[in-house]
Motif scaffolding. Structure first.
Motif, mmCIF file in Angstrom:
data_model
loop_
_atom_site.group_PDB
_atom_site.id
_atom_site.type_symbol
_atom_site.label_atom_id
_atom_site.label_comp_id
_atom_site.label_asym_id
_atom_site.label_seq_id
_atom_site.Cartn_x
_atom_site.Cartn_y
_atom_site.Cartn_z
ATOM 1 N N HIS A 16 -11.923 40.545 7.909
ATOM 2 C CA HIS A 16 -10.896 40.242 6.912
ATOM 3 C C HIS A 16 -10.265 38.857 7.093
ATOM 4 O O HIS A 16 -10.646 37.917 6.428
ATOM 5 C CB HIS A 16 -9.837 41.350 6.831
ATOM 6 C CG HIS A 16 -10.430 42.677 6.505
ATOM 7 N ND1 HIS A 16 -11.057 42.913 5.322
ATOM 8 C CD2 HIS A 16 -10.538 43.814 7.218
ATOM 9 C CE1 HIS A 16 -11.523 44.153 5.312
ATOM 10 N NE2 HIS A 16 -11.229 44.725 6.459
ATOM 11 N N GLU A 20 -5.354 41.402 7.871
ATOM 12 C CA GLU A 20 -5.917 41.830 6.585
ATOM 13 C C GLU A 20 -4.881 41.742 5.471
ATOM 14 O O GLU A 20 -5.197 41.337 4.355
ATOM 15 C CB GLU A 20 -6.457 43.265 6.710
ATOM 16 C CG GLU A 20 -7.114 43.797 5.437
ATOM 17 C CD GLU A 20 -7.835 45.127 5.635
ATOM 18 O OE1 GLU A 20 -7.850 45.622 6.787
ATOM 19 O OE2 GLU A 20 -8.367 45.669 4.655
ATOM 20 N N HIS A 76 -10.373 44.793 12.985
ATOM 21 C CA HIS A 76 -9.715 44.298 11.771
ATOM 22 C C HIS A 76 -8.577 43.380 12.178
ATOM 23 O O HIS A 76 -7.849 43.687 13.123
ATOM 24 C CB HIS A 76 -9.144 45.453 10.951
ATOM 25 C CG HIS A 76 -10.157 46.442 10.493
ATOM 26 N ND1 HIS A 76 -10.624 47.459 11.288
ATOM 27 C CD2 HIS A 76 -10.803 46.589 9.309
ATOM 28 C CE1 HIS A 76 -11.514 48.183 10.613
ATOM 29 N NE2 HIS A 76 -11.639 47.690 9.414
ATOM 30 N N ASN A 95 -10.804 43.221 -0.198
ATOM 31 C CA ASN A 95 -9.479 42.585 -0.158
ATOM 32 C C ASN A 95 -8.882 42.415 -1.554
ATOM 33 O O ASN A 95 -7.678 42.577 -1.744
ATOM 34 C CB ASN A 95 -9.544 41.223 0.528
ATOM 35 C CG ASN A 95 -10.044 41.279 1.961
ATOM 36 O OD1 ASN A 95 -10.716 40.371 2.429
ATOM 37 N ND2 ASN A 95 -9.742 42.359 2.670
#
Lengths: 430, 430
Positions: free
Chosen positions: B248, B212, B209, B274
């Motif tokens: 992301h 994000e 990730h 998101n």
């Protein structure tokens, strides 16, 4: 006909206050819900149906659309509103006849029913043919003729009014009618005002497009010195107005929102159409805080490209949270109310969009065995964020089935698909 | 097994250059597409299937997700990422056992298959149980153990590496493995670097990730004096990197995007997650112009809340157009490529996501008789903007059916639903 649905899990989306579901029996007598209780003794002769497999909700109210635009689905995906309208839609619309509209509308109604919609807002043309389709399909609708002052046809407003009178409260009250001055960029302020006046006199609503794009507002301002909403307000159009349903309202100032709130107007948000045509993203913090009655529409299938209200509602909710960067800015219950009770109110069906005694028996039966409801951590959440139309098992409007176990009852869908296909080929070839 | 599908309308979403579909015969020999032509003579013993009713596309590649989070679906809808993670996800994840993960993963795979996905990216834990589920379900996946350095468990990286070696290229090559350092806020820079090195040595990808939320970047910057991407770049992590898949990337500068492009990294966009968690809206003009390989993921079902790639892709396309106010900023073909060939490349399956001779026989058969394809003005447009999973009739992976006429073949869905339901009840009660 009297029906008792037993052990149904119900969600009254009309309340908008909490997320709870209850397991109850529902008595439907004629066109209304007459009783909801932990146990209902079936009256003599009632049909009793085990509904324990289902989540029962009010049907969705699609608060803005143009049904027969199904005929034009997929013609232009990568253009802005003005190009889409003038280069792709208007030229083909001039080629349409009443039967095109009839079959295109039936396809739209079928799509709506299959995805849980029971009430439709409509603004297009050949509205007598739309009314015929709505009547046969068994659904509920508020129909208007989209009218412009900036073309050459005479007597449009009179014809629109004749339609309003001819069809209002017909089909056992399932059909309401309204005026439909198209938009600030196709209808002069004076024409808008005349529509407001006639609607007030007849006690019907006015549907119109408003503040959809920046271009609309810039061009109107260049001509009239103010934005459409400001201009109409400054000239008193909103003093003692009829019930107004403004579609889109993507570009709004705080004053614009206050004016609409004070006028008692409703806004039909059409988020997918606005995104796809590049019209932009509304200021949802402003709209949610404005006190205006917010409801949800799909717009026509040529810009959406379907009539799936759950999909529309989900994208709206996502965008409200994402664009404000506030996951808590809108509750599940408030979102569901926008797509049901708020829309009923906006369209003049005040007993629609709620699941309570005395309300219209417009019911959707969602199959809780669908994978989207597994595991059942929170059924309301799963409906809003996980399910899709695959889970719609049966749909009832005014106490009668319009779809039962995925079979449409009022619409011969094979014939409709055949007719729409051949008519679309004719229109696409110009 | 040799199969010939005759008169299929096909769309090679891997090309990304135009919207045309062709009607052809397709010869599938073993795990590959061996021939596509106007007419194919069936070899001796081949099974011949009339596919004239279907649009055939490559299966979707879901480029980011956590399969067994289906167990946690709907637990928290109105909270931001950090609250969602620390207050709702982590506490329940500590209660999960290998069988929970196995059944939760099977439910996710079933949902994916039913909505047209054939390849899955995965990062979670008890990955041996995930591999078991993937193997049985018959799909393709790249599996990683989500690992953090900021907890107390020792030897995590070694265990992660053992898993990588144990399962890479197993299940007839349907399973690939990767490293999964979780995120800049749970894994130290040094830990990230170690993961990169080991992945490079073993020739596998790294999933993680990245960028994000604003909060992630602000807190990292407060500690390290730069954003994660800048910090990693300044320390040389991106010199001679392994193949990287960053999920992301909502908050990116132009330099961030350049760094990832120069590192040959891919970005898995997870737009619904998101938006729902209020993380924000990416700068799509920047991302689309960056030259980075963009692909699409659903994220886990606890934040999405399903694994429907078509829904995900549609929302992404809408948001790209709407947030940039440019309806022409992204083509249908480019969007479809993101959800297929781009994802295949990102996950190390270079022959996946395209419909061409020599490519993997990972095929989805969309029912063109579904109302969403009516009228057939533009089949590609209807797939992308109108259809939903209702239209998925059959799905093939590596030349074998995983769903045929809506019946799952490798997954006992009734058993899975039963097991997931009872396990979710246990987890939800704490």
């Amino acid at each position: 006909m009297i029906r008792v649905f037993t052990s149904a899990r119900i969600l009254d989306t009309g309340r908008g206050t909490d997320d709870a579901t209850r397991v109850v029996d529902i008595l439907v007598d004629g066109m209304k819900i007459s009783r909801i209780a932990g146990h209902v003794d079936p009256p003599m002769g009632a049909s009793v149906v085990d509904a324990s497999r289902y989540l029962v909700t009010p049907g969705f109210v699609n608060a803005h659309g143009h049904l027969a635009m199904t005929l034009l689905r997929g013609l232009a995906d990568e253009v802005s509103l003005d190009v889409w309208l003038h280069d792709y839609m208007f030229p083909r619309e001039t080629l349409m006849n009443g039967d095109d509209i009839y079959y295109g509308s039936l396809l739209a109604l079928a799509e709506g029913i299959m995805s849980g919609t029971t009430t439709f807002a409509e603004m297009y043309f050949f509205e007598d043919d739309v009314a015929r389709a709505v009547n046969e399909a068994g659904v509920r609708a508020n129909l208007s003729t989209g009218t412009a002052s900036l073309d050459n046809e005479r007597g449009k407003l009179e014809k629109s009014e004749e339609f309003v009178v001819r069809w209002n409260n017909k089909a056992d009250g399932r059909i309401r009618t309204s005026f439909g001055p198209h938009a600030p960029y196709t209808a002069s302020p004076e024409f808008i005002r005349e529509n407001f006046e006639r609607a007030r006199d007849l006690g019907v609503i006015v549907q119109f497009h408003l503040h959809e794009t920046r271009k609309e507002i810039e061009e109107f301002t260049a001509t009239y010195g103010a934005s459409p909403i400001s201009y109409y307000a400054d000239r008193g159009y909103f003093e003692n107005p009829p019930r107004l349903l403004a579609a889109h309202c993507v570009h709004m100032t705080a004053r614009d929102a206050e004016i609409l709130r004070d006028a008692g107007a409703s806004i039909a948000l059409n988020v997918q159409s606005n995104l796809k045509l590049g019209s932009g993203i509304a200021d949802y913090r402003l709209l949610l805080g404005s006190g205006v009655n917010l409801c949800v529409g799909t717009d026509g299938a040529a810009s959406n490209d379907n009539l799936d209200m759950l999909e529309e509602l989900r994208v709206l909710g996502l965008l409200m949270k994402g664009s404000t960067m506030d996951a808590s800015g809108i509750s599940n219950a408030s979102l569901l109310a926008m797509a049901t009770a708020n829309g009923g109110r906006a369209l003049g069906f005040d007993d629609v969009g709620t699941l309570s005694e005395g309300a219209a028996a417009d019911l959707v039966f969602w199959d809780l065995e669908d994978e989207s409801f597994c595991p059942r951590n929170n059924v309301v959440s799963h409906l809003l964020w996980s399910a899709n139309s695959r889970a719609v098992d049966s749909v009832m409007v005014a106490g009668s089935w319009v779809m039962e176990h995925r079979q449409l009852l009022g619409i011969d869908i094979d014939k409709v698909r055949f007719e729409v296909a051949r008519r679309a080929r004719r229109l696409a070839s110009g």
